[in-house]
Design an enzyme around this catalytic site. Structure first.
Site, PDB file in Angstrom:
ATOM      1  N   GLN A  33       0.940  -0.965   0.120  1.00  0.00           N
ATOM      2  CA  GLN A  33      -0.266  -0.179  -0.509  1.00  0.00           C
ATOM      3  C   GLN A  33       1.016   1.037  -0.365  1.00  0.00           C
ATOM      4  O   GLN A  33       2.342   1.170   0.928  1.00  0.00           O
ATOM      5  CB  GLN A  33      -1.330   0.057   1.159  1.00  0.00           C
ATOM      6  CG  GLN A  33      -1.592  -0.949   0.959  1.00  0.00           C
ATOM      7  CD  GLN A  33      -2.999  -0.679  -0.108  1.00  0.00           C
ATOM      8  OE1 GLN A  33      -3.072   0.050  -0.821  1.00  0.00           O
ATOM      9  NE2 GLN A  33      -4.537  -1.367   0.144  1.00  0.00           N
ATOM     10  N   ASP A  80      -9.678  -8.956  -0.108  1.00  0.00           N
ATOM     11  CA  ASP A  80      -9.101  -7.782  -0.855  1.00  0.00           C
ATOM     12  C   ASP A  80      -8.723  -8.097  -2.296  1.00  0.00           C
ATOM     13  O   ASP A  80      -7.576  -7.976  -2.570  1.00  0.00           O
ATOM     14  CB  ASP A  80      -7.387  -7.487   0.290  1.00  0.00           C
ATOM     15  CG  ASP A  80      -7.345  -6.277   0.005  1.00  0.00           C
ATOM     16  OD1 ASP A  80      -7.884  -5.239  -0.522  1.00  0.00           O
ATOM     17  OD2 ASP A  80      -5.982  -5.564   0.922  1.00  0.00           O
ATOM     18  N   CYS A  86     -11.055  -1.169  -3.063  1.00  0.00           N
ATOM     19  CA  CYS A  86     -10.946  -0.023  -3.397  1.00  0.00           C
ATOM     20  C   CYS A  86     -11.578   0.154  -4.218  1.00  0.00           C
ATOM     21  O   CYS A  86     -11.614   0.848  -4.707  1.00  0.00           O
ATOM     22  CB  CYS A  86      -9.578  -0.487  -3.773  1.00  0.00           C
ATOM     23  SG  CYS A  86      -9.300  -1.469  -5.948  1.00  0.00           S
TER      24      CYS A  86
END
Length: 544
Positions: A373, A471, A498
């Protein structure tokens, strides 16, 4: 062949009829919302136009440049009355560069819009009832988790507090439906499903923003091109493959900025040619740099169009001399005629294969192609929320699908009995295993393969998860993985997303299979862009 040409020509000449506007017409209108990619939305006699650079609350004059059956586009030529939330973008190349979309909008307004953007997607695509904002702004513990989110509200208040006081009385963008699609107009209230009054509404918390929303990116991925002065490198102009040369980027950590400048100058001095997308010729395609904030280490990766790298020793010597803290210099070879940044082969020119950084108390080895990230401060808040939503007591078995290099997995492992991570990229699993060993974590196990294939195999081996964490990339979860989750029936699912639209789509599937979406915590991982991350808590319905 001629028949096909005539058909294409006929289609090109077709124009929608009966519309209130036409291409070339000048209009003046109020901006009532934003698209998911940051274009302003105006309506003329009910017809929707998208206007780049316009903000909710603005009144603009614009020239219509294209019209379609459902929507059109217009180019702003005058700002008749600015929104009270419009500010001057501090970046000198903001109007040209496509890296940011919202620098000209007050940060508090960005956070409000992102929260509403998430809520709108849940309601429109996920068909989920969403609690009013005042029910999501702190208050008592929420159903299903027993976890108070006052910490999230405090983080937001820290960031928004004084900024909001200057924008009093301005309608939030989302309240006029700020989630328009570029392929359809989605603000029509008729598209919304009726709220299901038989179930508690989903709580969408205020977005956790940054106290200082600048200089947050720990990685720069810079395309290289040719300009009048020779080799240039920066970011693509919005909606094109034209490179805007960049020496200063206000969302990059300063060490990355310094590294990119130095590498560009070194490449020029060595006479390196820039890769040309049209011809497929030229040497240097991208410069990728990383900065590990916890250790100060830097990595430089040159992505080249072929293995041959002239003046390699001089290149390494110059980089080491001019860039403090450099610990790894790599070359990645990519000869494909595509927009994909990395090729399959990476070789170390000097130093280590990886650099080391930390999120919270967990240390990670980060190699050239690792996914890590880019905003470490916000990542810790996101992962802390994921651990809270998992509600671990130390006795649970947890599966982390799409585990990457083990970032969330290792956070979970500190609170669970056993954690299993699965990822389709072999190099990522190698990194995950190395990271587990680096941190002395022995209760994490990793496997390579598609999650929808590996999870049934684990089930056949007697592994029964209490919690599954996903994720996925922007495209969302694979449909077969969602089916597998429903078959495994864990007590909880934690979904880290996201992309609010694919999140809402996948939540609809999980809701239909026996789960209830309890709460959503958006986190602003990418200030001044339209992107927002979310952490979502789902529980099996019989637990209510």
């Amino acid at each position: 062949m001629r028949h096909q040409q005539r058909k294409r020509a006929g289609r090109a000449q077709e124009r929608p009829t009966g519309l209130p506007v036409d291409a070339g017409q000048s209009i003046e209108a109020d901006v009532i919302g934003l698209t998911h990619d940051g274009e302003g939305v105006v309506r003329v006699e009910g017809y929707t136009l998208f206007v780049r650079g316009a903000l909710p609350g603005d009144r603009v004059r614009a020239d219509v440049v294209s019209v379609g059956k459902s929507f059109g586009r217009a180019r702003m030529n005058a700002l008749v009355k600015p929104s009270a939330e419009r500010i001057a973008a501090p970046c000198a190349i903001y109007d040209a560069c496509g890296g940011c979309q919202l620098q000209h909008w007050d940060y508090a307004a960005q956070l409000r819009w992102k929260r509403q953007h998430v809520a709108d997607n849940l309601a429109r695509i996920g068909k989920l009832p969403v609690a009013p904002l005042d029910e999501a702004s702190g208050g008592p513990d929420k159903p299903g988790t027993g976890i108070a989110r006052k910490d999230a509200a405090d983080d937001v208040n820290q960031t928004v507090g004084t900024a909001e006081s200057g924008a009093a009385g301005v309608t939030a963008a989302g309240s006029v439906s700020g989630n328009f699609s570029n392929t359809q107009v989605a603000a029509n209230e008729a598209e919304r499903a009726p709220a299901d009054s038989s179930r508690p509404p989903v709580i969408v918390h205020p977005v956790i923003g940054m106290p200082d929303p600048w200089r947050y990116r720990n990685k720069a991925q810079v395309p290289i091109g040719g300009g009048e002065g020779g080799l240039i490198g920066g970011f693509y102009e919005q909606g094109s493959h034209q490179i805007v040369d960049m020496d200063v980027c206000l969302i990059q950590q300063e060490p990355n900025e310094e590294t990119v400048r130095a590498v560009k100058e070194i490449a020029r001095s060595l006479g390196y040619s820039a890769y040309n997308r049209e011809t497929g010729r030229g040497l240097l395609r991208h410069v990728v740099v990383r900065h590990a904030e916890a250790t100060g280490q830097r990595m430089v990766v040159l992505v080249t169009n072929g293995r041959d790298l002239p003046h390699k020793d001089e290149l390494v010597s110059l980089i080491r001399r001019q860039i403090p803290g450099v610990a790894s210099i790599c070359q990645n070879i990519n000869t494909e005629r595509s927009s994909v940044v990395f090729g399959e082969e990476t070789r170390v020119l000097w130093g280590e294969e990886a650099i080391y950084d930390r999120i919270g108390v967990i240390e990670f080895a980060i190699s050239a192609r690792s996914f890590f990230q880019v905003n470490p401060l916000q990542t810790e808040k996101l992962y802390r929320t994921a651990v809270e939503y998992a509600a671990l007591t130390g006795e649970e078995t947890v599966i982390d699908a799409y585990c990457g290099i083990g970032t969330i997995t290792l956070f979970l492992a500190r609170h669970a009995r056993r954690v299993y991570g699965v990822e389709i990229v072999p190099e990522a699993i190698a990194d995950a295993r190395r990271n587990a060993a680096l941190n002395g974590i022995a209760n994490a196990e990793f496997a390579v393969g598609p999650a929808e294939v590996v999870l049934p195999r684990w089930q056949a081996e007697g592994i029964k998860p209490d919690v599954i964490v996903v994720d996925p990339p922007r495209k969302g979860c694979d449909a077969k993985l969602l089916e597998t989750i429903l078959q495994l029936r864990p007590a909880r699912v934690v979904y880290v997303s996201c992309n609010p639209s694919t999140l809402a789509r996948d939540l609809r599937v999980l809701e239909g299979g026996g789960y209830r979406t309890v709460e959503v915590q958006p986190v602003d991982m990418f200030p001044h862009t339209v992107h927002v991350e979310c952490c979502v808590s789902l529980v099996r319905k019989q637990q209510y």
